[in-house]
Design a protein around this motif. Structure first.
Motif, PDB file in Angstrom:
ATOM      1  N   GLY A  12       0.864  -1.173   0.000  1.00  0.00           N
ATOM      2  CA  GLY A  12       0.000   0.000   0.000  1.00  0.00           C
ATOM      3  C   GLY A  12       0.901   1.223   0.000  1.00  0.00           C
ATOM      4  N   PRO A  13       0.566   2.222   0.823  1.00  0.00           N
ATOM      5  CA  PRO A  13       1.412   3.420   0.872  1.00  0.00           C
ATOM      6  C   PRO A  13       2.712   3.222   1.647  1.00  0.00           C
ATOM      7  N   TRP A  14       2.840   2.095   2.348  1.00  0.00           N
ATOM      8  CA  TRP A  14       4.042   1.860   3.159  1.00  0.00           C
ATOM      9  C   TRP A  14       5.183   1.344   2.305  1.00  0.00           C
ATOM     10  N   ASP A  15       6.390   1.774   2.621  1.00  0.00           N
ATOM     11  CA  ASP A  15       7.573   1.176   2.021  1.00  0.00           C
ATOM     12  C   ASP A  15       7.947  -0.018   2.890  1.00  0.00           C
ATOM     13  N   ALA A  16       7.632  -1.215   2.402  1.00  0.00           N
ATOM     14  CA  ALA A  16       7.727  -2.413   3.248  1.00  0.00           C
ATOM     15  C   ALA A  16       9.154  -2.696   3.706  1.00  0.00           C
ATOM     16  N   LYS A  17      10.161  -2.205   2.974  1.00  0.00           N
ATOM     17  CA  LYS A  17      11.563  -2.461   3.385  1.00  0.00           C
ATOM     18  C   LYS A  17      11.981  -1.536   4.523  1.00  0.00           C
ATOM     19  N   LEU A  18      11.349  -0.372   4.593  1.00  0.00           N
ATOM     20  CA  LEU A  18      11.837   0.652   5.524  1.00  0.00           C
ATOM     21  C   LEU A  18      10.865   0.967   6.653  1.00  0.00           C
ATOM     22  N   GLN A  19       9.577   0.766   6.403  1.00  0.00           N
ATOM     23  CA  GLN A  19       8.572   1.183   7.387  1.00  0.00           C
ATOM     24  C   GLN A  19       7.799  -0.013   7.905  1.00  0.00           C
ATOM     25  N   GLN A  20       7.177   0.191   9.059  1.00  0.00           N
ATOM     26  CA  GLN A  20       6.316  -0.825   9.660  1.00  0.00           C
ATOM     27  C   GLN A  20       4.894  -0.610   9.132  1.00  0.00           C
ATOM     28  N   PHE A  21       4.221  -1.691   8.770  1.00  0.00           N
ATOM     29  CA  PHE A  21       2.832  -1.566   8.307  1.00  0.00           C
ATOM     30  C   PHE A  21       1.911  -1.204   9.479  1.00  0.00           C
ATOM     31  N   HIS A  22       0.950  -0.307   9.240  1.00  0.00           N
ATOM     32  CA  HIS A  22      -0.112  -0.012  10.213  1.00  0.00           C
ATOM     33  C   HIS A  22      -1.434   0.067   9.476  1.00  0.00           C
ATOM     34  N   LYS A 115      14.162  -6.728  24.389  1.00  0.00           N
ATOM     35  CA  LYS A 115      13.199  -7.831  24.545  1.00  0.00           C
ATOM     36  C   LYS A 115      11.772  -7.307  24.514  1.00  0.00           C
ATOM     37  N   PRO A 116      10.867  -8.002  23.808  1.00  0.00           N
ATOM     38  CA  PRO A 116       9.459  -7.590  23.826  1.00  0.00           C
ATOM     39  C   PRO A 116       8.703  -8.212  24.995  1.00  0.00           C
ATOM     40  N   GLY A 117       7.432  -7.844  25.147  1.00  0.00           N
ATOM     41  CA  GLY A 117       6.568  -8.409  26.181  1.00  0.00           C
ATOM     42  C   GLY A 117       6.259  -9.879  25.935  1.00  0.00           C
ATOM     43  N   PRO A 118       5.541 -10.520  26.872  1.00  0.00           N
ATOM     44  CA  PRO A 118       5.375 -11.970  26.832  1.00  0.00           C
ATOM     45  C   PRO A 118       4.287 -12.482  25.880  1.00  0.00           C
ATOM     46  N   PHE A 119       3.601 -11.581  25.200  1.00  0.00           N
ATOM     47  CA  PHE A 119       2.451 -12.014  24.395  1.00  0.00           C
ATOM     48  C   PHE A 119       2.900 -12.482  23.005  1.00  0.00           C
ATOM     49  N   ARG A 120       1.973 -13.077  22.259  1.00  0.00           N
ATOM     50  CA  ARG A 120       2.338 -13.707  20.995  1.00  0.00           C
ATOM     51  C   ARG A 120       2.933 -12.707  20.005  1.00  0.00           C
ATOM     52  N   THR A 121       2.394 -11.497  19.998  1.00  0.00           N
ATOM     53  CA  THR A 121       2.981 -10.404  19.224  1.00  0.00           C
ATOM     54  C   THR A 121       2.593  -9.116  19.925  1.00  0.00           C
ATOM     55  N   GLN A 122       3.167  -7.985  19.516  1.00  0.00           N
ATOM     56  CA  GLN A 122       2.764  -6.701  20.096  1.00  0.00           C
ATOM     57  C   GLN A 122       3.052  -5.602  19.079  1.00  0.00           C
ATOM     58  N   PRO A 157      -1.844  -6.122  19.142  1.00  0.00           N
ATOM     59  CA  PRO A 157      -3.224  -6.426  18.819  1.00  0.00           C
ATOM     60  C   PRO A 157      -3.869  -7.556  19.622  1.00  0.00           C
ATOM     61  N   THR A 158      -3.107  -8.293  20.458  1.00  0.00           N
ATOM     62  CA  THR A 158      -3.651  -9.567  20.973  1.00  0.00           C
ATOM     63  C   THR A 158      -4.764  -9.375  22.006  1.00  0.00           C
ATOM     64  N   GLY A 159      -4.795  -8.194  22.649  1.00  0.00           N
ATOM     65  CA  GLY A 159      -5.832  -7.925  23.651  1.00  0.00           C
ATOM     66  C   GLY A 159      -5.520  -8.500  25.017  1.00  0.00           C
ATOM     67  N   ASP A 160      -4.299  -9.054  25.194  1.00  0.00           N
ATOM     68  CA  ASP A 160      -3.896  -9.538  26.526  1.00  0.00           C
ATOM     69  C   ASP A 160      -3.688  -8.349  27.461  1.00  0.00           C
ATOM     70  N   TYR A 161      -3.830  -8.611  28.772  1.00  0.00           N
ATOM     71  CA  TYR A 161      -3.662  -7.535  29.760  1.00  0.00           C
ATOM     72  C   TYR A 161      -3.100  -8.102  31.047  1.00  0.00           C
ATOM     73  N   LEU A 162      -2.034  -7.487  31.542  1.00  0.00           N
ATOM     74  CA  LEU A 162      -1.476  -7.877  32.840  1.00  0.00           C
ATOM     75  C   LEU A 162      -1.917  -6.877  33.891  1.00  0.00           C
ATOM     76  N   GLU A 163      -2.299  -7.382  35.061  1.00  0.00           N
ATOM     77  CA  GLU A 163      -2.606  -6.498  36.189  1.00  0.00           C
ATOM     78  C   GLU A 163      -1.299  -5.895  36.706  1.00  0.00           C
ATOM     79  N   ASN A 344       2.662 -10.983  11.002  1.00  0.00           N
ATOM     80  CA  ASN A 344       2.936 -12.298  10.443  1.00  0.00           C
ATOM     81  C   ASN A 344       2.022 -13.389  11.013  1.00  0.00           C
ATOM     82  N   LEU A 345       0.780 -13.040  11.237  1.00  0.00           N
ATOM     83  CA  LEU A 345      -0.214 -14.007  11.726  1.00  0.00           C
ATOM     84  C   LEU A 345      -1.387 -13.998  10.729  1.00  0.00           C
TER      85      LEU A 345
END
Ligand SMILES: Cc1ncc(COP(=O)(O)O)c(C=O)c1O
Length: 369
Positions: A12-22, A115-122, A157-163, A344-345
């Motif tokens: 789309g309008p994103w440069d896939a090599k340089l930018q993150q898709f949103h 390191k990222p958070g513990p969820f499947r993706t973020q 995007p996963t919707g997980d939440y830690l107290e 990538n899901l």
């Protein structure tokens, strides 16, 4: 560093090599556009009171914005800490969207592992900035502690939440002494009218203690473009562990990065209690209706995420079905976010919570699935 040119590769309008898709880019290109389900913004749209204040501020846009971000910064501080704001404001700084601050904080953090958070993706801008700044990337499941760790909570995007207690334990378990940790609470104010009691912004003694005992710096990041539905205005903030950390960010930040219109919007929006009350009242009700409709119409799809959130993360269990759901939604003017680019899901889709009449259009689009 020499500048090498790389052929661009478009997504789309994103440069896939340089930018993150949103999400959020399709609407302008759809002649039959009805509603944007591809972003996690508030279903109530831009609050009218603040929209009016920002439109009025155009009158003053031939002047520079205030270099100290006032009075908007203090107004946000009063929103975050109604009783202690005067002592906490010195730890707060505003940015041109959270995206600017994510990059600034990661740039000034100690180099080493990330390191990222513990969820499947973020949300991926943390990782993008870490890669750009040549951190060594650790897996979320790695037993190693990292120099810099980033947790998106609630997780888009996963919707997980830690107290709160779980977040504090995660920090203790995953960050090296002297390290920096970024906790993204952009979606946390949706929790309830009591959101402050569950937020790390109010865990002052934990933040002070961990800095004193282990030299770990805790930054609490907010994108305000979702809760107050103003993605085009660009508004974010970060609560730093100390005023010195805030000053270290200020030293790197380009001047006037938050413009006059965005500052006027923020200064007004924090007082719109009606808007937030209806947000807390209706988001979970509309979300439940959407989840129930999905369960009824597509029993094999699985919905994920906490009940108070402004989106649903859906596993269609099939790459082909997910792609069809994305294509049909776009063709009918109600785009949704595919889980493929960035996350990538490819069996997943993400859809915003919206009022039922808008959701009708989405289900109509999906009639042929
Ligand atoms: C969790 C999270 N953090 C930060 C951002 C960045 O938002 P912005 O730069 O628009 O403030 C987003 C945007 O989608 C997000 O979902």
């Amino acid at each position: 560093m020499p500048i090498t040119s790389q052929p661009s590769s478009s997504n789309g309008p994103w440069d896939a090599k340089l930018q993150q898709f949103h999400g959020g880019q399709d609407w302008a290109h759809l002649e039959n556009f009805i509603e944007d389900f591809s972003v996690t913004t508030n279903a109530f749209g831009m609050p009218e009171s603040a929209k009016l204040a920002s439109v009025r501020s155009i009158e003053h846009s031939h002047h520079y914005p205030p270099a100290d971000q006032e009075p908007a910064k203090s107004s946000l501080a009063q929103f975050l800490w109604p009783s202690t704001w005067s002592q906490d404001t010195e730890r707060l700084i505003l940015g041109n969207g959270a995206s600017e601050l994510i990059d600034l904080v990661i740039r000034m953090a100690p180099r080493g592992t990330w390191k990222p958070g513990p969820f499947r993706t973020q949300y991926k801008e943390y990782e993008r900035s870490a890669r750009n700044n040549e951190y060594q990337m650790l897996d979320s499941e790695s037993p190693e502690k990292a120099n810099v760790a980033c947790l998106v909570n609630p997780c888009n995007p996963t919707g997980d939440y830690l107290e709160l207690a779980e977040v504090e334990q995660w920090i203790l378990d995953n960050v090296l002494p002297g390290g920096h940790v970024l906790i993204d609470e952009s979606m946390q104010p949706w929790h309830s009218p009591e959101f402050r009691d569950h937020s790390l912004t109010n865990a002052r003694s934990f933040v002070e203690q961990i800095y004193k005992d282990h030299g770990i710096s805790v930054f609490v990041m907010h994108s305000w473009t979702k809760l107050w539905c103003c993605t085009g205005l660009r508004l974010g903030s970060v609560v730093c562990p100390t005023a010195d950390h805030m000053r270290a960010i200020k030293k790197l930040q380009v001047p006037w990065s938050v413009n006059t219109v965005a500052l006027a919007f923020l200064d007004a929006v924090v007082n719109d209690h009606v808007y937030l009350n209806k947000t807390w009242q209706m988001t979970s009700a509309w979300r439940k209706q959407t989840v129930d409709r999905i369960k009824d119409r597509f029993p094999e799809w699985q919905c994920h995420g906490r009940e108070f959130l402004s989106w649903v993360w859906v596993d269609t269990k099939s790459e082909e079905v997910a792609q069809k759901a994305v294509d049909l939604a776009k063709a009918h003017g109600v785009p949704v976010r595919s889980g493929r680019p960035g996350y990538n899901l490819p069996t997943y889709i993400r859809l915003a919570v919206r009022e039922p009449s808008k959701v009708d259009h989405l289900f109509k689009a999906w009639e042929t699935i």
